[in-house]
Design a protein around this motif. Sequence first.
Motif, mmCIF file in Angstrom:
data_model
loop_
_atom_site.group_PDB
_atom_site.id
_atom_site.type_symbol
_atom_site.label_atom_id
_atom_site.label_comp_id
_atom_site.label_asym_id
_atom_site.label_seq_id
_atom_site.Cartn_x
_atom_site.Cartn_y
_atom_site.Cartn_z
ATOM 1 N N UNK A 17 24.480 2.084 -5.971
ATOM 2 C CA UNK A 17 25.614 0.929 -6.068
ATOM 3 C C UNK A 17 25.132 0.099 -7.131
ATOM 4 N N UNK A 18 23.822 -0.381 -7.149
ATOM 5 C CA UNK A 18 23.487 -1.061 -8.312
ATOM 6 C C UNK A 18 23.437 -0.364 -9.788
ATOM 7 N N UNK A 19 23.309 0.807 -10.023
ATOM 8 C CA UNK A 19 23.169 1.633 -10.966
ATOM 9 C C UNK A 19 24.806 1.779 -11.452
ATOM 10 N N UNK A 20 25.687 2.193 -10.744
ATOM 11 C CA UNK A 20 27.077 2.122 -10.772
ATOM 12 C C UNK A 20 27.749 1.063 -10.983
ATOM 13 N N UNK A 21 27.146 -0.109 -10.830
ATOM 14 C CA UNK A 21 27.750 -1.590 -10.774
ATOM 15 C C UNK A 21 28.890 -1.531 -9.852
ATOM 16 N N UNK A 22 28.844 -1.247 -8.645
ATOM 17 C CA UNK A 22 29.576 -1.309 -7.538
ATOM 18 C C UNK A 22 29.113 -1.848 -6.238
ATOM 19 N N UNK A 23 29.603 -2.317 -5.317
ATOM 20 C CA UNK A 23 29.295 -2.686 -3.951
ATOM 21 C C UNK A 23 28.975 -1.395 -3.350
ATOM 22 N N UNK A 24 28.066 -1.468 -2.300
ATOM 23 C CA UNK A 24 27.954 -0.296 -1.374
ATOM 24 C C UNK A 24 29.025 0.110 -0.619
ATOM 25 N N UNK A 25 29.765 -1.081 -0.449
ATOM 26 C CA UNK A 25 31.045 -0.550 0.427
ATOM 27 C C UNK A 25 32.016 0.529 -0.269
ATOM 28 N N UNK A 26 32.297 0.116 -1.502
ATOM 29 C CA UNK A 26 33.049 1.000 -2.537
ATOM 30 C C UNK A 26 32.527 2.486 -2.525
ATOM 31 N N UNK A 27 31.090 2.603 -2.469
ATOM 32 C CA UNK A 27 30.308 4.104 -2.444
ATOM 33 C C UNK A 27 30.820 4.434 -1.209
ATOM 34 N N UNK A 28 31.003 3.909 0.112
ATOM 35 C CA UNK A 28 31.526 4.559 1.213
ATOM 36 C C UNK A 28 32.925 4.879 1.097
ATOM 37 N N UNK A 29 33.686 4.032 0.550
ATOM 38 C CA UNK A 29 34.960 4.191 0.564
ATOM 39 C C UNK A 29 35.517 5.432 -0.412
#
Length: 94
Positions: A17-29
């Motif tokens: 999430x940090x490398x992609x610049x998004x919240x962890x919740x976005x990765x789950x979505x």
Amino acid sequence: MADRDGATPVYGIAVAAQLAGVPEASLRLFESKGLLTPSRTEGGTRRYSEDDIERLKRVTDLRDDGVNLAGIARVLDLEDINQGLRDQLDADQD
């Protein structure tokens, strides 16, 4: 330590999430919508590869351009098909 390729899953969700610049919740979505399929450990922990991080960045770029998640899924599918055809063409030329 052996060299890893881009498909080797090494990052946990927080790092990805940090490398992609998004919240962890976005990765789950994104995963729930089929935009990304991270590897899983035997215990079920998500593990992301460099290839996954690049795909995440592509997803966020498309989202930032105003494409909705269904549209992003279609764009990614078409890009994957296109890459498969290019790979096949390259293999046929060898």
